[in-house]
Scaffold this motif. Sequence first.
Motif, mmCIF file in Angstrom:
data_model
loop_
_atom_site.group_PDB
_atom_site.id
_atom_site.type_symbol
_atom_site.label_atom_id
_atom_site.label_comp_id
_atom_site.label_asym_id
_atom_site.label_seq_id
_atom_site.Cartn_x
_atom_site.Cartn_y
_atom_site.Cartn_z
ATOM 1 N N ALA A 32 42.102 44.595 47.446
ATOM 2 C CA ALA A 32 41.432 43.326 47.164
ATOM 3 C C ALA A 32 40.260 43.485 46.197
ATOM 4 O O ALA A 32 39.344 42.692 46.199
ATOM 5 N N TYR A 33 40.296 44.521 45.363
ATOM 6 C CA TYR A 33 39.194 44.703 44.425
ATOM 7 C C TYR A 33 39.669 44.997 42.990
ATOM 8 O O TYR A 33 38.876 44.951 42.068
ATOM 9 N N MET A 34 40.944 45.275 42.798
ATOM 10 C CA MET A 34 41.461 45.540 41.460
ATOM 11 C C MET A 34 42.250 44.330 40.968
ATOM 12 O O MET A 34 42.941 43.684 41.742
ATOM 13 N N GLY A 35 42.123 44.051 39.683
ATOM 14 C CA GLY A 35 42.750 42.864 39.131
ATOM 15 C C GLY A 35 44.219 43.038 38.814
ATOM 16 O O GLY A 35 44.796 44.119 38.929
ATOM 17 N N SER A 36 44.820 41.946 38.392
ATOM 18 C CA SER A 36 46.257 41.934 38.099
ATOM 19 C C SER A 36 46.550 41.537 36.656
ATOM 20 O O SER A 36 47.653 41.130 36.341
ATOM 21 N N PHE A 37 45.558 41.668 35.788
ATOM 22 C CA PHE A 37 45.715 41.261 34.394
ATOM 23 C C PHE A 37 46.872 41.994 33.722
ATOM 24 O O PHE A 37 47.659 41.395 32.989
ATOM 25 N N GLU A 38 46.993 43.293 33.982
ATOM 26 C CA GLU A 38 48.071 44.074 33.377
ATOM 27 C C GLU A 38 49.448 43.588 33.828
ATOM 28 O O GLU A 38 50.419 43.681 33.081
ATOM 29 N N ALA A 39 49.538 43.081 35.047
ATOM 30 C CA ALA A 39 50.812 42.557 35.537
ATOM 31 C C ALA A 39 51.217 41.308 34.762
ATOM 32 O O ALA A 39 52.405 41.111 34.465
ATOM 33 N N TYR A 40 50.261 40.459 34.430
ATOM 34 C CA TYR A 40 50.573 39.263 33.651
ATOM 35 C C TYR A 40 51.025 39.634 32.236
ATOM 36 O O TYR A 40 51.960 39.043 31.693
ATOM 37 N N ILE A 41 50.342 40.614 31.639
ATOM 38 C CA ILE A 41 50.768 41.098 30.323
ATOM 39 C C ILE A 41 52.164 41.714 30.428
ATOM 40 O O ILE A 41 53.028 41.498 29.576
ATOM 41 N N GLY A 42 52.384 42.477 31.510
ATOM 42 C CA GLY A 42 53.696 43.085 31.732
ATOM 43 C C GLY A 42 54.793 42.053 31.884
ATOM 44 O O GLY A 42 55.917 42.240 31.392
ATOM 45 N N ALA A 43 54.504 40.950 32.566
ATOM 46 C CA ALA A 43 55.502 39.887 32.731
ATOM 47 C C ALA A 43 55.901 39.296 31.378
ATOM 48 O O ALA A 43 57.082 39.012 31.140
#
Length: 184
Positions: free
Chosen positions: A64-75
Amino acid sequence: MLKRFKIGKAEICLLVLVLAALILRFVLISQNWPNTNSDEATMDLMALHILTRGEHPIFFYGQAYMGSFEAYIGAICFQLFGVSLFSLRLGLLPLVGIFLVSMYALTSLLYNKRLALFVVALLAIGPGDSILHQFKAIGGYSEVLVLGALIFLFSSQLVLSRPDMESEGRKRLWIYALLGLLIG
């Protein structure tokens, strides 16, 4: 605004350095370097869930402390290039480019263009641990480089600008807004 924008020798050298850094990283990720790990597999799964299930995770799965920005770019990259580790890592290349250009802008603002080119040349090659984190989509490392460089750049611009001029006042408001967005 366009009057101040001119391309000189320093900007051409910057372009060559950034392109060389991106090509080097592209070649290495196309050869499946470095080896993947469970964090990257989790990011891959998040990107797949964003693409196929329409999910919108805010945090890295299980933390609950690391973001998911890379996942959106990956998508986005999965949509364009297919689902693979290469596609996931390909989305990190623009972040590296933005980081290098931001460091050039920051160093040339605070010092001079020659030192800025030297800094970008060093960062283009990169120290081993730093470059390793630029290759892996493991949540947070690539974004922190970019956001940290931009935060320092905008903060420096605010400190060095003159708030007494009306045109500078509007520019400072935009920089404050961008700075708040980046910090948030």
